[in-house]
Design a protein around this motif. Structure first.
Motif, mmCIF file in Angstrom:
data_model
loop_
_atom_site.group_PDB
_atom_site.id
_atom_site.type_symbol
_atom_site.label_atom_id
_atom_site.label_comp_id
_atom_site.label_asym_id
_atom_site.label_seq_id
_atom_site.Cartn_x
_atom_site.Cartn_y
_atom_site.Cartn_z
ATOM 1 N N ASN A 258 0.834 -1.203 0.000
ATOM 2 C CA ASN A 258 0.000 0.000 0.000
ATOM 3 C C ASN A 258 0.868 1.251 0.000
ATOM 4 O O ASN A 258 1.930 1.273 0.623
ATOM 5 N N ASP A 259 0.403 2.264 -0.693
ATOM 6 C CA ASP A 259 1.072 3.561 -0.708
ATOM 7 C C ASP A 259 0.132 4.585 -0.096
ATOM 8 O O ASP A 259 -0.885 4.933 -0.685
ATOM 9 N N PHE A 260 0.457 5.029 1.118
ATOM 10 C CA PHE A 260 -0.382 5.995 1.817
ATOM 11 C C PHE A 260 0.209 7.403 1.784
ATOM 12 O O PHE A 260 -0.200 8.267 2.550
ATOM 13 N N SER A 261 1.160 7.627 0.879
ATOM 14 C CA SER A 261 1.828 8.927 0.849
ATOM 15 C C SER A 261 0.909 10.040 0.371
ATOM 16 O O SER A 261 1.104 11.204 0.707
ATOM 17 N N GLY A 262 -0.080 9.675 -0.436
ATOM 18 C CA GLY A 262 -0.987 10.693 -0.970
ATOM 19 C C GLY A 262 -0.317 11.625 -1.957
ATOM 20 O O GLY A 262 -0.825 12.713 -2.247
ATOM 21 N N SER A 263 0.815 11.182 -2.508
ATOM 22 C CA SER A 263 1.578 12.053 -3.400
ATOM 23 C C SER A 263 1.028 12.085 -4.817
ATOM 24 O O SER A 263 1.414 12.918 -5.619
ATOM 25 N N SER A 264 0.102 11.172 -5.131
ATOM 26 C CA SER A 264 -0.425 11.114 -6.493
ATOM 27 C C SER A 264 -1.837 10.557 -6.478
ATOM 28 O O SER A 264 -2.217 9.827 -5.560
ATOM 29 N N THR A 265 -2.600 10.910 -7.476
ATOM 30 C CA THR A 265 -3.922 10.316 -7.660
ATOM 31 C C THR A 265 -3.960 9.466 -8.917
ATOM 32 O O THR A 265 -5.025 9.140 -9.425
ATOM 33 N N GLY A 266 -2.774 9.118 -9.417
ATOM 34 C CA GLY A 266 -2.718 8.213 -10.544
ATOM 35 C C GLY A 266 -2.936 8.874 -11.880
ATOM 36 O O GLY A 266 -3.182 10.077 -11.986
#
Length: 203
Positions: free
Chosen positions: A8-16
């Motif tokens: 899981n990536d919880f960084s929130g650095s991107s919305t894809g």
């Protein structure tokens, strides 16, 4: 469900790549949209979680998923961001108070416009909530006494439906609590089975 290793990536650095979540990154390639992701992984890893379903069951599963994704989803959006007097979705964020003051009106304007264009945003609060309850009822009726939506074993459609129904069980949504705790207990029991089977470490 398919036993594919992931992180899981919880960084929130991107919305894809499509400006929305969920999305995945695989070997440097980003892909958005949950159903397209599933279809891509099915092909890449030769997976078919619906191989035991008849063509009729597959058609029903598709109809249930699309109802959840393209109808019930918008009811939930409007409830969370506009109808919920306790603003639980906003409280769940880690935003500072100044950031909330800035972002919440922007998000609400975007969601209002999107839901209006989709159609559900043109209805009254009461009409939308009735639609949501009828969607949940339809899912509850079809689930019946089955362990999973298509029978005794989970299939691909459970990936989508659990994601929606778990919100009713595991996040604060007072308007739906009586439905889930009294009138449609099979939905709550279903979510418990899915959670225990695939996310036993989730608390």
């Amino acid at each position: 469900m398919a036993k594919i290793p992931y992180e899981n990536d919880f960084s929130g650095s991107s919305t894809g790549p499509k400006g929305k979540v969920p999305y995945i990154t695989l070997n440097g390639m980003e892909m958005g949209d949950s159903q397209l992701i599933i279809e891509f992984l099915n092909e890449k890893y030769n997976i078919n979680l619906s191989s035991n379903l008849s063509n009729e069951q597959k058609a029903i599963a598709r109809a249930l998923r699309i109802m959840a994704e393209d109808h019930f989803f918008w009811c939930l959006i409007l409830y969370r961001w506009f109808f919920d007097d306790d603003c639980n979705v906003i409280k769940a964020t880690t935003w500072s108070f100044p950031l909330r003051l800035l972002l919440v009106p922007i998000i609400r304007r975007i969601l209002k416009r999107q839901s209006w264009n989709q159609g559900i945003g043109r209805h009254t609060d009461t009409e939308v909530m009735d639609m949501a309850r009828n969607d949940i009822l339809a899912l509850s009726v079809y689930l019946g006494n089955k362990k999973f939506f298509m029978g005794n074993e989970p299939s691909e459609v459970d990936c989508a439906l659990f994601g929606f129904l778990a919100q009713l069980v595991y996040t604060p949504m007072p308007e739906f609590e009586k439905l889930i705790n009294e009138d449609m207990k099979n939905i709550k029991e279903y979510c418990k089975r899915m959670k225990e089977r695939f996310w036993s470490d989730w608390n």
